[in-house]
Motif scaffolding. Structure first.
Motif, short mmCIF file in Angstrom:
data_model
loop_
_atom_site.label_atom_id
_atom_site.label_comp_id
_atom_site.label_asym_id
_atom_site.label_seq_id
_atom_site.Cartn_x
_atom_site.Cartn_y
_atom_site.Cartn_z
N MET A 1 -64.30 81.55 70.26
CA MET A 1 -63.78 80.32 70.86
C MET A 1 -62.30 80.47 71.23
O MET A 1 -61.82 79.92 72.21
CB MET A 1 -63.95 79.15 69.91
CG MET A 1 -63.60 77.79 70.53
SD MET A 1 -63.60 76.45 69.34
CE MET A 1 -65.36 76.31 68.99
N THR A 2 -61.57 81.25 70.40
CA THR A 2 -60.13 81.43 70.63
C THR A 2 -59.86 82.05 71.99
O THR A 2 -58.96 81.63 72.72
CB THR A 2 -59.51 82.28 69.52
OG1 THR A 2 -59.66 81.60 68.27
CG2 THR A 2 -58.04 82.52 69.78
N ASP A 3 -60.65 83.07 72.34
CA ASP A 3 -60.45 83.73 73.63
C ASP A 3 -60.70 82.77 74.78
O ASP A 3 -59.98 82.78 75.79
CB ASP A 3 -61.39 84.94 73.76
CG ASP A 3 -61.00 86.06 72.79
OD1 ASP A 3 -59.84 86.06 72.33
OD2 ASP A 3 -61.86 86.91 72.50
N SER A 4 -61.72 81.94 74.67
CA SER A 4 -62.02 81.00 75.74
C SER A 4 -60.92 79.95 75.88
O SER A 4 -60.61 79.50 76.99
CB SER A 4 -63.38 80.32 75.50
OG SER A 4 -63.35 79.53 74.32
N VAL A 5 -60.33 79.54 74.76
CA VAL A 5 -59.22 78.59 74.82
C VAL A 5 -58.02 79.21 75.51
O VAL A 5 -57.36 78.57 76.35
CB VAL A 5 -58.84 78.11 73.40
CG1 VAL A 5 -57.53 77.32 73.43
CG2 VAL A 5 -59.95 77.28 72.81
N GLU A 6 -57.74 80.46 75.22
CA GLU A 6 -56.62 81.14 75.88
C GLU A 6 -56.85 81.25 77.38
O GLU A 6 -55.91 81.16 78.18
CB GLU A 6 -56.43 82.53 75.26
CG GLU A 6 -55.86 82.48 73.84
CD GLU A 6 -55.70 83.85 73.23
OE1 GLU A 6 -56.17 84.83 73.86
OE2 GLU A 6 -55.12 83.95 72.14
N GLU A 7 -58.09 81.41 77.77
CA GLU A 7 -58.41 81.46 79.20
C GLU A 7 -58.12 80.12 79.88
O GLU A 7 -57.75 80.07 81.05
CB GLU A 7 -59.89 81.82 79.39
CG GLU A 7 -60.21 83.30 79.27
CD GLU A 7 -59.57 84.10 80.39
OE1 GLU A 7 -59.73 83.71 81.56
OE2 GLU A 7 -58.91 85.10 80.08
N LEU A 8 -58.31 79.03 79.14
CA LEU A 8 -58.11 77.70 79.72
C LEU A 8 -56.65 77.38 79.98
O LEU A 8 -56.33 76.57 80.86
CB LEU A 8 -58.70 76.63 78.78
CG LEU A 8 -60.21 76.61 78.60
CD1 LEU A 8 -60.58 75.62 77.50
CD2 LEU A 8 -60.90 76.23 79.90
N ILE A 9 -55.75 78.01 79.23
CA ILE A 9 -54.34 77.63 79.29
C ILE A 9 -53.77 77.76 80.70
O ILE A 9 -53.03 76.88 81.15
CB ILE A 9 -53.53 78.47 78.28
CG1 ILE A 9 -53.90 78.08 76.84
CG2 ILE A 9 -52.02 78.28 78.50
CD1 ILE A 9 -53.27 78.95 75.77
N LYS A 10 -54.13 78.80 81.42
CA LYS A 10 -53.55 78.99 82.76
C LYS A 10 -54.03 77.94 83.76
O LYS A 10 -53.42 77.75 84.81
CB LYS A 10 -53.89 80.38 83.28
CG LYS A 10 -55.37 80.68 83.42
CD LYS A 10 -55.57 82.15 83.80
CE LYS A 10 -57.05 82.51 83.82
NZ LYS A 10 -57.25 83.96 84.10
N PHE A 11 -55.11 77.22 83.40
CA PHE A 11 -55.62 76.19 84.32
C PHE A 11 -55.08 74.80 84.02
O PHE A 11 -55.34 73.86 84.77
CB PHE A 11 -57.16 76.14 84.25
CG PHE A 11 -57.82 77.44 84.61
CD1 PHE A 11 -57.55 78.06 85.84
CD2 PHE A 11 -58.70 78.05 83.74
CE1 PHE A 11 -58.17 79.27 86.17
CE2 PHE A 11 -59.32 79.25 84.07
CZ PHE A 11 -59.04 79.87 85.28
N ILE A 12 -54.34 74.64 82.92
CA ILE A 12 -53.84 73.31 82.59
C ILE A 12 -52.32 73.24 82.75
O ILE A 12 -51.60 72.69 81.92
CB ILE A 12 -54.27 72.86 81.17
CG1 ILE A 12 -53.82 73.88 80.12
CG2 ILE A 12 -55.75 72.63 81.10
CD1 ILE A 12 -54.00 73.36 78.70
N GLN A 13 -51.87 73.80 83.86
CA GLN A 13 -50.46 73.69 84.25
C GLN A 13 -50.36 72.70 85.41
O GLN A 13 -51.31 72.53 86.18
CB GLN A 13 -49.91 75.05 84.66
CG GLN A 13 -50.14 76.17 83.65
CD GLN A 13 -49.51 75.87 82.30
OE1 GLN A 13 -48.43 75.32 82.22
NE2 GLN A 13 -50.21 76.22 81.23
N ILE A 14 -49.22 72.06 85.54
CA ILE A 14 -49.05 71.05 86.59
C ILE A 14 -49.30 71.63 87.97
O ILE A 14 -49.85 70.97 88.84
CB ILE A 14 -47.64 70.41 86.49
CG1 ILE A 14 -47.62 69.45 85.29
CG2 ILE A 14 -47.28 69.66 87.77
CD1 ILE A 14 -46.34 68.69 85.10
N GLY A 15 -48.98 72.88 88.18
CA GLY A 15 -49.17 73.46 89.51
C GLY A 15 -50.54 74.05 89.76
O GLY A 15 -50.82 74.54 90.87
#
Length: 367
Positions: A1-15
């Protein structure tokens, strides 16, 4: 699950792309629905920082989803602690607008009369102030934020402060939580600020259980400051009828009993109903019990015929905790002062073995 959460981080930026943000936030929101999911999320400081930053997203559904994620996360005590201590990590990706700390950020939206996420931000602040080891830190944060408690009270008590539909009811529990601190109680009880008088009308605020309960909790906490009891019971504040009125039903009393009651409790209408929430009834009874600590205040409360209101409440009450609180208060009021044998009940030292016995008896009663 940790790896999938890290993948999500780049998609939850304002830009980031709007559609990708929406999917990522939906997945994160799903994770916040379980303790294990929250435990995983709070391991990623960058994710938490990004969620706070997204509260400023110009796309309302994005800001709303981010706020709901933070509401769920902050409801977890360990996660609330992590959010308060949060710092932007050195490996954090560039942010278009790096967020302020969580307390400053939610206060900004609460005070913005055009904010559509003011209500979830109130809920976040309520969650952050709930753990007993955190509310002093939040008070420090509020004092450093540039916002004053005067302003918080004004926002809370002003009708329709928010112009886009937010009701700010959860500022009630915020005040209740913060009033566990002597610093906040002294501010609320400042005789020159009239804060208590502005809060009292909300003890019967039918539109919101949350606001009503928050205000009653705040007032109950203030009743622990015995130096202010005379003032609270005086005509300047007149807290007694405000505490008794929610506990009263539509019972009819004879003329003699009615005349002894505070004016606000005389000849109540047939459609008068008692406070429906047992926790609020308990807090009202506990506040009244605190006000009975000194002899002259006990005599004043007796003279206002408080007993007849409690007698009818006791007949009606079904909740065991509220029933016990009612009986404890009645026990004080029906005893003569010579039997009590002390001016200030708070100065009576109860032997440890008796204290444990009373505690055990109460626990047995509540089973």
């Amino acid at each position: 699950m940790t790896d999938s959460v890290e993948e999500l981080i780049k998609f939850i930026q304002i830009g980031a792309r709007l559609d990708l943000k929406a999917v990522a936030l939906e997945h994160i929101l799903g994770l916040t629905g379980s303790e294990s999911g929250i435990a995983t999320l709070i391991q990623h400081q960058i994710l938490l920082v990004s969620l706070i930053a997204l509260l400023d997203d110009s796309h309302f559904p994005t800001a709303k989803d981010s706020s709901l994620c933070l509401v769920n996360i902050s409801a977890n005590e360990k996660a609330a602690e992590r959010l308060i201590d949060l710092e932007i990590p050195t490996n954090c990706p560039p942010l278009q607008s790096p967020p302020d700390n969580i307390v400053n950020t939610v206060l900004k939206f609460i005070f913005d009369p055009e904010s559509k996420i003011a209500d979830p931000c109130c809920m976040i602040l309520s969650n952050l102030t709930r753990p007993s080891h955190l509310f002093e830190t939040v008070i420090d944060g509020i004092q450093k934020s540039g916002k004053s408690f005067d302003e918080i009270i004004s926002v809370f008590t002003k009708k329709q402060y928010n112009r886009v539909g937010a009701n700010l009811h959860y500022l009630g529990p915020v005040l209740s939580n913060l009033s566990q601190s002597g610093r906040v109680r002294r501010y609320i009880l400042d005789k020159n600020k009239c804060v208590v008088q502005r809060l009292l009308p909300f003890t019967e605020y039918r539109e919101s259980l949350v606001r009503r309960g928050g205000v009653v909790g705040t007032l109950k906490n203030c009743c622990f400051e015995s130096d202010f009891h005379d003032w609270l019971l005086s005509e300047e504040v007149d807290i007694l009828p405000r505490f008794l009125l929610p506990l009263a039903g539509n019972e009819e009393f004879d003329e003699e009993d009615n005349d002894k009651l505070p004016l606000d409790l005389q000849y109540l209408p047939d459609n008068k109903i008692r406070e429906e929430d047992p926790d609020i009834r308990c807090m009202l009874l506990e506040g009244l019990t605190q006000l009975c600590s000194k002899r002259h205040n006990r005599e004043f409360i007796r003279d206002k015929n408080t007993y007849v209101i409690l007698r009818e409440l006791h007949k009606w009450e079904k909740d065991r905790k509220a029933l016990l609180a009612c009986e404890n208060l009645v026990d004080i009021l029906i005893r003569v002062e010579e039997e009590i044998g002390a001016d200030n009940l708070k100065e009576i030292e109860v032997p440890e073995h008796l204290h444990e016995g009373f505690k055990k008896a109460d626990e047995e009663f509540l089973k």
